[in-house]
Write a protein that holds these residues in place. Sequence first.
Motif, PDB file in Angstrom:
ATOM      1  N   GLY A 177      -7.773  -4.828   8.803  1.00 44.08           N
ATOM      2  CA  GLY A 177      -7.650  -5.630   7.579  1.00 44.08           C
ATOM      3  C   GLY A 177      -6.255  -6.171   7.322  1.00 44.08           C
ATOM      4  N   ILE A 178      -5.454  -6.199   8.329  1.00 44.18           N
ATOM      5  CA  ILE A 178      -4.084  -6.705   8.187  1.00 44.18           C
ATOM      6  C   ILE A 178      -4.085  -8.203   8.500  1.00 44.18           C
ATOM      7  CG2 ILE A 178      -1.729  -6.498   9.071  1.00 44.18           C
ATOM      8  CD1 ILE A 178      -2.665  -4.051   7.495  1.00 44.18           C
ATOM      9  N   SER A 179      -3.273  -8.960   7.783  1.00 44.38           N
ATOM     10  CA  SER A 179      -3.199 -10.411   8.011  1.00 44.38           C
ATOM     11  C   SER A 179      -2.602 -10.685   9.391  1.00 44.38           C
ATOM     12  CB  SER A 179      -2.351 -11.077   6.932  1.00 44.38           C
ATOM     13  OG  SER A 179      -0.985 -10.736   7.100  1.00 44.38           O
ATOM     14  N   PRO A 180      -2.930 -11.825   9.992  1.00 38.62           N
ATOM     15  CA  PRO A 180      -2.411 -12.135  11.331  1.00 38.62           C
ATOM     16  C   PRO A 180      -0.886 -12.093  11.415  1.00 38.62           C
ATOM     17  CG  PRO A 180      -4.184 -13.641  10.772  1.00 38.62           C
ATOM     18  CD  PRO A 180      -3.899 -12.832   9.557  1.00 38.62           C
ATOM     19  N   GLN A 181      -0.214 -12.594  10.400  1.00 42.73           N
ATOM     20  CA  GLN A 181       1.245 -12.597  10.427  1.00 42.73           C
ATOM     21  C   GLN A 181       1.785 -11.166  10.366  1.00 42.73           C
ATOM     22  OE1 GLN A 181       3.064 -14.905   7.366  1.00 42.73           O
ATOM     23  NE2 GLN A 181       5.139 -14.343   7.966  1.00 42.73           N
ATOM     24  N   ASP A 182       1.201 -10.348   9.479  1.00 41.70           N
ATOM     25  CA  ASP A 182       1.638  -8.960   9.383  1.00 41.70           C
ATOM     26  C   ASP A 182       1.272  -8.189  10.649  1.00 41.70           C
ATOM     27  OD1 ASP A 182       2.705  -9.385   6.874  1.00 41.70           O
ATOM     28  OD2 ASP A 182       0.943  -8.630   5.801  1.00 41.70           O
ATOM     29  N   ALA A 185      -0.241   0.076  10.647  1.00 41.57           N
ATOM     30  CA  ALA A 185      -1.193  -0.757   9.893  1.00 41.57           C
ATOM     31  C   ALA A 185      -1.680  -0.027   8.656  1.00 41.57           C
ATOM     32  CB  ALA A 185      -2.376  -1.147  10.790  1.00 41.57           C
ATOM     33  N   TYR A 186      -1.978   1.259   8.789  1.00 35.13           N
ATOM     34  CA  TYR A 186      -2.380   2.053   7.624  1.00 35.13           C
ATOM     35  C   TYR A 186      -1.261   2.092   6.575  1.00 35.13           C
ATOM     36  CZ  TYR A 186      -6.642   3.737   9.888  1.00 35.13           C
ATOM     37  OH  TYR A 186      -7.871   3.826  10.478  1.00 35.13           O
ATOM     38  N   ASP A 187      -0.041   2.288   7.050  1.00 34.64           N
ATOM     39  CA  ASP A 187       1.099   2.296   6.128  1.00 34.64           C
ATOM     40  C   ASP A 187       1.210   0.956   5.398  1.00 34.64           C
ATOM     41  OD1 ASP A 187       1.696   4.866   6.912  1.00 34.64           O
ATOM     42  OD2 ASP A 187       3.353   4.273   8.249  1.00 34.64           O
ATOM     43  N   GLU A 188       1.023  -0.113   6.131  1.00 34.96           N
ATOM     44  CA  GLU A 188       1.107  -1.457   5.537  1.00 34.96           C
ATOM     45  C   GLU A 188       0.000  -1.658   4.501  1.00 34.96           C
ATOM     46  OE1 GLU A 188       2.379  -5.205   4.560  1.00 34.96           O
ATOM     47  OE2 GLU A 188       3.425  -3.617   5.650  1.00 34.96           O
ATOM     48  N   ARG A 229      -2.821  -5.863  18.832  1.00 35.87           N
ATOM     49  CA  ARG A 229      -2.923  -6.837  17.739  1.00 35.87           C
ATOM     50  C   ARG A 229      -4.368  -6.931  17.238  1.00 35.87           C
ATOM     51  NH1 ARG A 229      -3.909 -12.182  16.629  1.00 35.87           N
ATOM     52  NH2 ARG A 229      -2.503 -13.126  15.121  1.00 35.87           N
ATOM     53  N   ARG A 230      -5.335  -6.970  18.163  1.00 36.45           N
ATOM     54  CA  ARG A 230      -6.751  -7.033  17.762  1.00 36.45           C
ATOM     55  C   ARG A 230      -7.159  -5.793  16.958  1.00 36.45           C
ATOM     56  NH1 ARG A 230      -7.160  -8.992  23.045  1.00 36.45           N
ATOM     57  NH2 ARG A 230      -7.951  -6.981  23.787  1.00 36.45           N
ATOM     58  N   VAL A 231      -6.694  -4.625  17.388  1.00 37.21           N
ATOM     59  CA  VAL A 231      -7.019  -3.381  16.683  1.00 37.21           C
ATOM     60  C   VAL A 231      -6.438  -3.431  15.266  1.00 37.21           C
ATOM     61  CG1 VAL A 231      -6.581  -0.897  16.630  1.00 37.21           C
ATOM     62  CG2 VAL A 231      -7.246  -1.989  18.774  1.00 37.21           C
ATOM     63  N   GLU A 291       1.316  -9.294  13.688  1.00 35.48           N
ATOM     64  CA  GLU A 291       2.367  -9.566  14.688  1.00 35.48           C
ATOM     65  C   GLU A 291       3.579  -8.674  14.431  1.00 35.48           C
ATOM     66  OE1 GLU A 291       2.436 -11.436  17.381  1.00 35.48           O
ATOM     67  OE2 GLU A 291       0.405 -12.200  17.069  1.00 35.48           O
ATOM     68  N   ASP A 292       3.981  -8.578  13.170  1.00 31.35           N
ATOM     69  CA  ASP A 292       5.142  -7.760  12.820  1.00 31.35           C
ATOM     70  C   ASP A 292       4.882  -6.279  13.121  1.00 31.35           C
ATOM     71  OD1 ASP A 292       6.395 -10.056  11.934  1.00 31.35           O
ATOM     72  OD2 ASP A 292       5.958  -9.685   9.807  1.00 31.35           O
ATOM     73  N   ILE A 293       3.679  -5.822  12.816  1.00 27.98           N
ATOM     74  CA  ILE A 293       3.336  -4.412  13.040  1.00 27.98           C
ATOM     75  C   ILE A 293       3.349  -4.084  14.526  1.00 27.98           C
ATOM     76  CG2 ILE A 293       1.409  -2.769  12.918  1.00 27.98           C
ATOM     77  CD1 ILE A 293       0.837  -3.936  10.115  1.00 27.98           C
ATOM     78  N   VAL A 294       2.742  -4.952  15.327  1.00 28.88           N
ATOM     79  CA  VAL A 294       2.697  -4.705  16.778  1.00 28.88           C
ATOM     80  C   VAL A 294       4.114  -4.726  17.353  1.00 28.88           C
ATOM     81  CG1 VAL A 294       1.926  -5.644  18.986  1.00 28.88           C
ATOM     82  CG2 VAL A 294       0.330  -5.500  17.063  1.00 28.88           C
ATOM     83  N   GLN A 295       4.939  -5.665  16.876  1.00 27.98           N
ATOM     84  CA  GLN A 295       6.326  -5.728  17.348  1.00 27.98           C
ATOM     85  C   GLN A 295       7.083  -4.460  16.984  1.00 27.98           C
ATOM     86  OE1 GLN A 295       7.896  -7.994  19.269  1.00 27.98           O
ATOM     87  NE2 GLN A 295       9.677  -6.671  19.191  1.00 27.98           N
ATOM     88  N   SER A 296       6.885  -3.986  15.751  1.00 22.24           N
ATOM     89  CA  SER A 296       7.547  -2.763  15.308  1.00 22.24           C
ATOM     90  C   SER A 296       7.053  -1.559  16.111  1.00 22.24           C
ATOM     91  CB  SER A 296       7.275  -2.556  13.820  1.00 22.24           C
ATOM     92  OG  SER A 296       7.907  -1.405  13.357  1.00 22.24           O
ATOM     93  N   ALA A 297       5.742  -1.511  16.352  1.00 22.10           N
ATOM     94  CA  ALA A 297       5.180  -0.416  17.151  1.00 22.10           C
ATOM     95  C   ALA A 297       5.754  -0.434  18.565  1.00 22.10           C
ATOM     96  CB  ALA A 297       3.660  -0.517  17.186  1.00 22.10           C
TER      97      ALA A 297
END
Length: 159
Positions: free
Chosen positions: A19-24, A60-63, A12-14, A26-32
Amino acid sequence: MENLRDILAKARRVVLRKGISPQDAEDIVQSAYTRVHAFEQREIVRSQEALLITAAVRLAYDERRRQDRAAMFEKVDEVPSVADDAPLPDEILRAQQRTARLKEGLDRLPERTRRILLSRRLDGLTYKQIAQIEGSTEAAIEKQVARATLELMNWVNGW
């Protein structure tokens, strides 16, 4: 090996540093995590942490690319619509026809009346100035301009 909670927090920190928002994030880490977990069912993974962080960074890059594209479309939507003030072709034609009709009406007026009307309407002279030029009274000039205007309006509108 670190526990799963620490690995997810690190991922999540990475992602947040990308530059991803905190809410996004969380979603990215969950998806990963979901993708890594499904991959682990099929393949042997040497480092769950490295795989999870790599997957999260790629997502995150995709987002970010998705957000950049969306921002591009938002900017397009923000462009104010500019109305075209140019008249339509049929309006131009009608105006040309009305102008020709008005010219015919002006040609029908007596020379002195036409001269007085044009001095008032086109040259912007006052009634007093026209009266001095024509050697007449102001009242007579006003009446002549009024009558000529009325006659022209009837001529153009009667068409």
